[in-house]
Design a protein around this motif. Sequence first.
Motif, short mmCIF file in Angstrom:
data_model
loop_
_atom_site.label_atom_id
_atom_site.label_comp_id
_atom_site.label_asym_id
_atom_site.label_seq_id
_atom_site.Cartn_x
_atom_site.Cartn_y
_atom_site.Cartn_z
N HIS A 156 16.39 -22.98 4.11
CA HIS A 156 15.43 -24.11 3.95
C HIS A 156 15.45 -25.19 4.91
N GLY A 157 14.39 -25.41 5.69
CA GLY A 157 14.50 -26.20 6.79
C GLY A 157 14.92 -25.16 7.99
N CYS A 181 9.69 -22.82 6.55
CA CYS A 181 9.16 -23.79 7.55
C CYS A 181 7.86 -24.00 7.17
N ASN A 219 16.95 -28.67 5.15
CA ASN A 219 16.00 -30.06 4.84
C ASN A 219 15.37 -29.78 3.70
N GLY A 242 18.57 -33.01 3.92
CA GLY A 242 17.56 -33.36 3.36
C GLY A 242 17.39 -34.60 2.58
#
Length: 322
Positions: A156-157, A181, A219, A242
């Motif tokens: 994630h990110g 993304c 993130n 994050g």
Amino acid sequence: MKAVVSYKYGSPDILELKEVEKPVPLDNQVLIKIHASSLNFGNLVLLKGQPFLARFAFGLIKPKYSIPGGDIAGQIEEVGKDVKQFHPVDEVFGDLSICGWGGLAEYAAVPEHALALKPHNVSFGEAAASPMAGVTALQGLRDKGKLKTGQKVLIHGASGGVGTFAVQLAKTMGAEVTGVCSTRNIEILKAIGADHVIDYTRDDFTQKKEHYDLILGVNGFHPLSAYKRALKPNGRFVHVGGSEAQLFQTLIFGPFISMTGKKEMSNLLQRANQKDLIYLKELLEDEKIKPVIDRRYKISEVQEAFKYFAEGHAQGKVIITI
């Protein structure tokens, strides 16, 4: 020599390019002429003094380290009498966050354990892009995430500095990789080998039926309960970066969730070390991973570089040429 300095916490506008004393290496240090540096989240923490807990390491009232900059690549000009691994003219790269920062300068005196020989087939800019982000991704996947061949990992990110390294490293480990993304970064993730890409502006992976052995939150902003829902019964969530809210959730509630069930929720504190740096060097030389570079700035443009990086939308790494 010229160096970027900051004597108080604040915005990128407080950064100044000034003449400062050129360092003299100690017996166990090398003097490096720095060719390039790169920006990481740690640079923003050192600049702003936020989150406040970081000030216990960086200085409560003002920065303990007046010259920022962690990742560097350059050439050795001088070695101390106790240095065993390196010689003058060797090209090296490394992470100075473990030895006082100071990478946004023309020269730095650095202990040899913070460095490795630069991969011969990449530029100084590409080498400077790699240490902190690459080692963070590696430790998140391998050490905290315990990723194994054939497992499914979601990043994630995935389009930032750590994320783009994580996608590539996970592929070298034999994992099936899903990257999350925004729309504009989909093609970047496909180009570096992601098996699946989820556009978070259109789909919420936490609401899908797919489950993962590992979720690497580079993130992230979802509550822990959402990540837990997307994990397999014995899955792991590793918080790398994050929102501050998610960081504190992981620190406070993560151990409790891990103790009361089979799913593990943990936080990664990256620790720079030479062994992992050498491992990255070998992968770069074998062309199994490649830094993704968004923008390059001159050291005289350091304020603009920090402002762009702080927006949080960099596609890969932001490089500063010294």
